[in-house]
Design a protein around this motif. Structure first.
Motif, PDB file in Angstrom:
ATOM      1  N   LYS A  27       0.895  -1.159  -0.319  1.00  0.00           N
ATOM      2  CA  LYS A  27       0.026  -0.009   0.335  1.00  0.00           C
ATOM      3  C   LYS A  27       0.660   1.044   0.065  1.00  0.00           C
ATOM      4  CE  LYS A  27      -3.587  -2.314   2.400  1.00  0.00           C
ATOM      5  NZ  LYS A  27      -4.361  -2.449   3.679  1.00  0.00           N
ATOM      6  N   ARG A  62       1.706   3.802  -3.997  1.00  0.00           N
ATOM      7  CA  ARG A  62       1.267   4.378  -3.948  1.00  0.00           C
ATOM      8  C   ARG A  62       2.547   5.758  -4.824  1.00  0.00           C
ATOM      9  NH1 ARG A  62      -1.104   4.489   1.127  1.00  0.00           N
ATOM     10  NH2 ARG A  62      -3.410   3.415   0.917  1.00  0.00           N
ATOM     11  N   PRO A  74      -3.292   0.209  -4.384  1.00  0.00           N
ATOM     12  CA  PRO A  74      -3.333   1.756  -4.009  1.00  0.00           C
ATOM     13  C   PRO A  74      -4.135   2.713  -4.901  1.00  0.00           C
ATOM     14  CG  PRO A  74      -1.464   1.494  -3.355  1.00  0.00           C
ATOM     15  CD  PRO A  74      -1.918   0.146  -4.357  1.00  0.00           C
ATOM     16  N   LYS A  75      -4.670   4.174  -3.760  1.00  0.00           N
ATOM     17  CA  LYS A  75      -4.424   4.936  -4.784  1.00  0.00           C
ATOM     18  C   LYS A  75      -2.832   5.561  -5.572  1.00  0.00           C
ATOM     19  CE  LYS A  75      -6.593   9.369  -5.457  1.00  0.00           C
ATOM     20  NZ  LYS A  75      -7.408  10.548  -4.707  1.00  0.00           N
ATOM     21  N   ARG A  94      -8.305  10.198 -13.172  1.00  0.00           N
ATOM     22  CA  ARG A  94      -9.676   9.474 -13.005  1.00  0.00           C
ATOM     23  C   ARG A  94      -8.614   8.639 -13.379  1.00  0.00           C
ATOM     24  NH1 ARG A  94     -13.903   8.854 -16.202  1.00  0.00           N
ATOM     25  NH2 ARG A  94     -13.552  10.290 -18.323  1.00  0.00           N
ATOM     26  N   TYR A 140     -13.420  -1.133  -3.678  1.00  0.00           N
ATOM     27  CA  TYR A 140     -12.808   0.142  -3.581  1.00  0.00           C
ATOM     28  C   TYR A 140     -12.757   0.015  -1.591  1.00  0.00           C
ATOM     29  CZ  TYR A 140     -11.275   4.743  -3.133  1.00  0.00           C
ATOM     30  OH  TYR A 140     -11.021   6.163  -3.049  1.00  0.00           O
ATOM     31  N   SER A 141     -12.235   0.605  -1.258  1.00  0.00           N
ATOM     32  CA  SER A 141     -11.864   0.386   0.244  1.00  0.00           C
ATOM     33  C   SER A 141     -11.454   2.436   0.000  1.00  0.00           C
ATOM     34  CB  SER A 141     -10.889   0.088   0.923  1.00  0.00           C
ATOM     35  OG  SER A 141     -11.082   0.759   2.404  1.00  0.00           O
ATOM     36  N   LYS A 142     -12.824   3.363   0.357  1.00  0.00           N
ATOM     37  CA  LYS A 142     -12.617   4.490   0.776  1.00  0.00           C
ATOM     38  C   LYS A 142     -11.590   4.700   1.492  1.00  0.00           C
ATOM     39  CE  LYS A 142     -15.204   8.612  -0.178  1.00  0.00           C
ATOM     40  NZ  LYS A 142     -16.593   9.108   0.279  1.00  0.00           N
ATOM     41  N   GLU A 143     -11.433   4.076   2.716  1.00  0.00           N
ATOM     42  CA  GLU A 143     -11.234   4.246   4.190  1.00  0.00           C
ATOM     43  C   GLU A 143      -9.914   4.590   3.746  1.00  0.00           C
ATOM     44  OE1 GLU A 143      -9.995   2.610   8.374  1.00  0.00           O
ATOM     45  OE2 GLU A 143     -11.957   2.251   6.799  1.00  0.00           O
ATOM     46  N   ASP A 144      -8.766   3.758   3.087  1.00  0.00           N
ATOM     47  CA  ASP A 144      -7.318   3.546   2.766  1.00  0.00           C
ATOM     48  C   ASP A 144      -7.149   3.412   1.460  1.00  0.00           C
ATOM     49  OD1 ASP A 144      -7.976   0.812   2.186  1.00  0.00           O
ATOM     50  OD2 ASP A 144      -7.126  -0.251   3.133  1.00  0.00           O
ATOM     51  N   GLN A 145      -8.382   4.071   1.336  1.00  0.00           N
ATOM     52  CA  GLN A 145      -8.381   4.410  -0.754  1.00  0.00           C
ATOM     53  C   GLN A 145      -6.629   2.915  -1.481  1.00  0.00           C
ATOM     54  OE1 GLN A 145      -5.740   7.991  -0.488  1.00  0.00           O
ATOM     55  NE2 GLN A 145      -7.422   9.007  -1.362  1.00  0.00           N
ATOM     56  N   TYR A 194      -8.235   0.133  -4.044  1.00  0.00           N
ATOM     57  CA  TYR A 194      -8.456  -0.331  -5.182  1.00  0.00           C
ATOM     58  C   TYR A 194      -7.973  -1.937  -5.733  1.00  0.00           C
ATOM     59  CZ  TYR A 194      -9.080   4.235  -6.946  1.00  0.00           C
ATOM     60  OH  TYR A 194      -9.343   5.850  -6.799  1.00  0.00           O
TER      61      TYR A 194
END
Length: 436
Positions: free
Chosen positions: A90, A94, A116-117, A127, A144-149, A151
């Motif tokens: 993660k 990034r 990860p994002k 995007r 998708y986990s918004k908490e830890d961004q 995918y």
């Protein structure tokens, strides 16, 4: 944090060879995940973003061996897929935007791909919808986990389908292509990106056993195969670096030869610089830029209106060179409107050029009008910070043309995309020093 100190106002002379293409390398390196067999890649640029991706592949379990400068072998026969769900991944994922392209190959071969994002240049919204919408159409389930961004896409198998992409995203097309080559049945991708680097990826995959037709067009047809084998691949020269050196030669009134540029893959780039009045001569597979001792004059449109240079998907003009065009225009004879359509934050570095004495009107986040000095007033040396790769090199070119000593901070941004740039510039006479 590193800094460049640049004594500007000196003419350069000699030849410079462009590095391997950064944007191609990020796609090609991800493609090694599609096969357990050995893949040899030549002309890999020694730059931060590419080295980060190679490090990520190693942590994923890919066997990597450097044979010589720019030549590596990769073998993804025993991967550590547990790494994909680790905290370390993660953080590592990034570190660069190119990491997004591991998702398609991993999904196709192993049924799951996570990321990860991703990071990259802060040049506006970038995007990822095209990537994941394409993979979903092939049969993947998206989470998708918004908490830890974070995918994820998963599928027992992928099935070929027809898709019309909302945008001709280069990395999005690459990700979808790499997934579709191992899908069951036929996949048609319309409004696909068709940049030379994506063509290179498709040609490499075909040598590995894929069945891709329509290469070079905006409609790719892919017949899925069971597996892919190994291959050898050589990167194209970096067209963004080639454009940077054309701009550098003009701004410093220098005679430069850019060697081995692969003219057939440059598209409209030489002609766009010619519209600024720059002489771009073809000598075999080299570009020769004579010293523009009398300056260069911007053309107008046929009806006499101000020239507009804007970016567009290939075969249009690449957005990565608009920053170079803008800085080169500051010393031209005449005016030009630069229209950056794709990213809304990429022109925000012009305030630094204005501080150096450039005549630029930032019309809005996407458009800037440049009124050239015609070398009657030189840019002034200053201290500045590199905001992203391309703006950083544009500021470097401005500093090399300015009278006095300039300082550019945050040069790690430049190192992300340009290999040993200070050493290579010193070899042609630039007075540039790296200070840690």
């Amino acid at each position: 944090m590193g800094t460049f100190k640049i004594e500007g106002g000196h003419q350069l002379k000699g030849s410079i060879q462009p590095q391997g293409a950064k944007n191609e390398a990020l796609q090609i390196l991800c493609a090694v995940l599609l096969t357990p067999e050995l893949v040899t890649i030549n002309n890999i640029p020694d730059i931060v973003d590419v080295n980060k991706l190679i490090s990520l592949l190693k942590k994923l379990g890919v066997k990597v061996e450097q044979l010589s400068r720019g030549t590596y072998t990769f073998q993804a026969d025993k991967l550590n897929l547990e790494y994909l769900e680790s905290d370390a991944f993660k953080i590592d994922g990034r570190g660069l935007r190119g990491s997004i392209m591991i998702v398609g190959p991993l999904l196709a071969r192993f049924g799951k791909g996570y990321i990860p994002k991703p990071g990259g240049d802060k040049i506006g919204r970038r995007r990822l919808d095209t990537h994941f919408e394409g993979l979903i159409k092939l049969g993947a389930k998206f989470r998708y986990s918004k908490e830890d961004q974070f995918y994820g896409v998963e599928a027992e198998y992928l099935t070929g389908t027809y898709m019309l992409l909302e945008e001709a995203s280069v990395t999005g097309t690459a990700n979808i292509v790499m997934a579709a080559v191992l899908a069951k049945g036929k996949t048609t991708i319309y409004n696909a990106a068709c940049e030379p680097y994506l063509q290179q990826l498709c040609k490499m995959l075909n040598r590995m056993g894929a069945k891709i037709s329509g290469v070079g067009s905006n409609m790719l047809i892919i017949d899925g195969v069971e597996s892919l084998g190994g291959t050898d691949h050589t990167m194209l020269p970096d067209m963004i670096e080639i454009g940077s050196w054309i701009g550098l030669a003009a701004m410093t009134k220098s005679e430069l030869t850019i060697t081995n540029v692969s003219w057939d893959d440059l598209g409209v780039i030489p002609n766009v610089f010619r519209k600024l009045g720059i002489t771009v001569e073809k000598q075999g597979d080299d570009i020769h830029i004579p010293a523009h001792t009398d300056g260069y004059e911007i053309q107008s449109f046929i009806d006499g209106s101000i020239l507009t240079i804007s970016d567009a998907p290939w075969p249009g003009f690449t957005p990565d060179l608009l920053s170079i065009i803008l800085v080169v225009a500051t010393q031209a004879r005449g005016s030009v409107l630069v229209h950056q359509k794709m990213f809304e934050s990429r022109l925000f570095f012009v305030d630094k050029l204005i501080d150096m004495g450039a005549k630029i009107i930032l019309c809005d986040p996407h458009r800037a009008t440049v009124i050239g000095h015609d070398f009657k007033s030189t840019l002034k040396a200053t201290t500045m910070t590199s905001p992203d790769i391309r703006a950083g090199v544009s500021l470097l070119i401005a500093a090399l043309s300015a009278k006095g000593t300039s300082t550019i901070q945050n040069i790690e941004q430049i190192d992300r995309g340009y290999e040993n740039i200070d050493e290579r510039l010193r070899a042609i006479g630039a007075r540039i020093e790296r200070v840690e």
